[in-house]
Design a protein around this motif. Sequence first.
Motif, PDB file in Angstrom:
ATOM      1  N   HIS A 386      -6.198   3.187   7.897  1.00  0.00           N
ATOM      2  CA  HIS A 386      -6.727   3.219   6.878  1.00  0.00           C
ATOM      3  C   HIS A 386      -7.087   2.041   5.974  1.00  0.00           C
ATOM      4  O   HIS A 386      -8.208   1.943   5.456  1.00  0.00           O
ATOM      5  CB  HIS A 386      -6.006   4.242   6.001  1.00  0.00           C
ATOM      6  CG  HIS A 386      -6.296   4.561   4.725  1.00  0.00           C
ATOM      7  ND1 HIS A 386      -7.053   5.934   4.493  1.00  0.00           N
ATOM      8  CD2 HIS A 386      -6.333   4.192   3.540  1.00  0.00           C
ATOM      9  CE1 HIS A 386      -7.177   6.073   3.213  1.00  0.00           C
ATOM     10  NE2 HIS A 386      -6.843   4.782   2.542  1.00  0.00           N
ATOM     11  N   HIS A 390     -10.652   0.149   4.766  1.00  0.00           N
ATOM     12  CA  HIS A 390     -11.118  -0.463   3.636  1.00  0.00           C
ATOM     13  C   HIS A 390     -11.351  -1.825   3.658  1.00  0.00           C
ATOM     14  O   HIS A 390     -12.493  -2.262   2.864  1.00  0.00           O
ATOM     15  CB  HIS A 390      -9.863  -0.568   2.452  1.00  0.00           C
ATOM     16  CG  HIS A 390      -9.658   0.868   1.944  1.00  0.00           C
ATOM     17  ND1 HIS A 390     -10.638   1.689   1.082  1.00  0.00           N
ATOM     18  CD2 HIS A 390      -8.502   1.616   1.734  1.00  0.00           C
ATOM     19  CE1 HIS A 390     -10.173   2.655   0.708  1.00  0.00           C
ATOM     20  NE2 HIS A 390      -8.769   2.782   0.911  1.00  0.00           N
ATOM     21  N   GLU A 413     -13.069   5.961  -0.205  1.00  0.00           N
ATOM     22  CA  GLU A 413     -12.204   6.183   0.636  1.00  0.00           C
ATOM     23  C   GLU A 413     -12.812   6.815   1.974  1.00  0.00           C
ATOM     24  O   GLU A 413     -12.294   7.275   2.855  1.00  0.00           O
ATOM     25  CB  GLU A 413     -11.389   7.513   0.234  1.00  0.00           C
ATOM     26  CG  GLU A 413     -10.181   7.189  -0.941  1.00  0.00           C
ATOM     27  CD  GLU A 413      -9.404   5.993  -0.604  1.00  0.00           C
ATOM     28  OE1 GLU A 413      -9.099   5.970   0.818  1.00  0.00           O
ATOM     29  OE2 GLU A 413      -8.867   5.385  -1.191  1.00  0.00           O
ATOM     30  N   SER A 416     -12.106   4.029   4.754  1.00  0.00           N
ATOM     31  CA  SER A 416     -10.734   4.118   5.155  1.00  0.00           C
ATOM     32  C   SER A 416     -10.283   5.437   5.830  1.00  0.00           C
ATOM     33  O   SER A 416      -9.648   5.375   6.990  1.00  0.00           O
ATOM     34  CB  SER A 416      -9.965   3.920   3.803  1.00  0.00           C
ATOM     35  OG  SER A 416     -10.194   5.141   3.036  1.00  0.00           O
TER      36      SER A 416
HETATM   37 ZN    ZN Z   1      -7.626   4.479   0.525  1.00  0.00          ZN
END
Ligand code: ZN
Length: 596
Positions: A386, A390, A413, A416
């Motif tokens: 995740h 990013h 998000e 990620s």
């Molecule tokens: Zn995140």
Amino acid sequence: MSNRYSEVWNLDTIFPGGSRSKEFKAHLEALETELTAFQAEMDRTQEEENEDVDLWADYVNRAQEVGKKAREASAFISCLTAQDVTDDLARLLGGKTKQLASKYASVMTTIDEQLLSFNSEQWGAFTARDDMNQILFNLNERRENAKDKLSGDKEKLIQSLSVDGYHAWGEMYNTIVGRMKVEIEENGETKALSVGQASNKLSDKSREKRKHVFDRYEKAWAQESDLFASTLNHLAGFRLETYGARGWDEVLKEPLQINRMKKETLEVMWQTITENKEAFVKYMNRKAELLGIERLAMYDISAPISENVSEVSYDDAADMIVSQFNKFSPKMAEFAQKAFDEEWIEAESREGKRPGGFCTSFPLSEQSRIFMTYDGSASNVATLAHELGHAYHQYVMNDLPQISQRYAMNVAETASTFAEMIVADATVKAAKTDEEKIQLLDDKLNRSVAFFMNIHSRFLFETRFYDERKNGPVSKERLNELMVEAQKEAYCESLSDYSPSFWASKLHFHITGVPFYNFPYTFGYLFSMGIYAKASEEGAAFEEKYIDLLRDTGRLEVEELAIKHLNVDLTKPGFWQKAIDFLKQDLDTFMELTRK
Ligand SMILES: [Zn+2]
């Protein structure tokens, strides 16, 4: 066993010497001098009513450079304070960095004022310049937003009053939480835990223990609820007063604007989720059966079904992530390999670290750093992927103008969650037994429940709370009521127990940086699921499209982003339904495997 990859990050390549770094100190000093001089110069230009478009374009370019320096400083501070919570020097430097961030905000307000004051001819000449035309979306956005606000001097006054009158309430919240203890009984002893430690025990294998910790946890928050009701009411009051002064009557106006999305999109997203909740309620009922209880309580939702899940060493996790990324995107795999090799990741399990995980980026060094605590669980592997997602998102944007690199939380998000899904799916496929597979699927479905139900309850609560707050402070009893009502609705009344103090225990209601820190999570989750579904169909051909999409996240409205890169309309249920259907495949497998 010797490790191939360091589990401790290297911050010295950014500024050597941690919180005692001379280089960092010099960076802050130079930044302060630059900000002060820059502001003074722009103020003079404004006083002279000099509207020379080339001069102002130069200011915009300089503001972007200084913005990078400010960001570099605050990223370094987040790393220092996370790696050692007892580093007082870092906290002190953090205070300084915040002041500089506020000075930078003033610089941007001055620029916004000027954007607004250009007449249409000047605006035309200004935006016809190549460099300004390249960032036209962001300039237009700032101009439109400035139109919606008060005059520059009033906005600056609000900004400076907000330090003590608004953000201070958010900090007060953190201070109270930092002092709180949750008393629990363990092995015949009474232990006083921090709220972070207690919340970790809420997913214990033993139901009796979970219930005990949950009861004590709720009690601890309830005991302080008059203080929390006060912080929440005050910061909401400040926000509403500000909105009122600007003539905004809709509380969602600002959060939607920040997330560059339409209200229709938000409504159709929740609507589609709500229509699909029944299937997830069935999953929760099945889980209750597997746990041998009639209905799940709040503290059962993320309880493990089985503990027989293999652990993965950090090195193996790294190799697995790189090889799984490679199936979707060799560039992403290469990037992840670089992050492991160049020690961008702080994963060691040790005392004194902040809980949780994050990724932060250094625009000057064009590097990122990832923070987490790695214990070898499947969810740790997912978190690692995740955060790398990013970092990759930032990486593909590195060469864009700074002003176009700023993307909102709802699309933040995307990369990620996409990265996390790749790895979580691979982990499920590699499961050695059905028992392990069930547990891994449960982890995934649990996340859907969190986004569709828990986050929904937060959204419902916050909307209703702000509505009532318009008429004056809301009592703690009423806050409890609003919370439970929202939870019942969001969870389709499927639970046996709810969490009335959740409005106090959830930090996100008390964050002052961004309002409505909830729906963007669900948006990001489903948006990335839609992308993942597409990537699974298209395979390697998707890599470049994916990069193009990520690069546009800071310079398009989300609806346009979706049309341009995915050819879908976010204001219609189709896209959302498809994303949910994709998740339902896991649900079906889970139901299949757990049928007796
Ligand atoms: Zn995140």
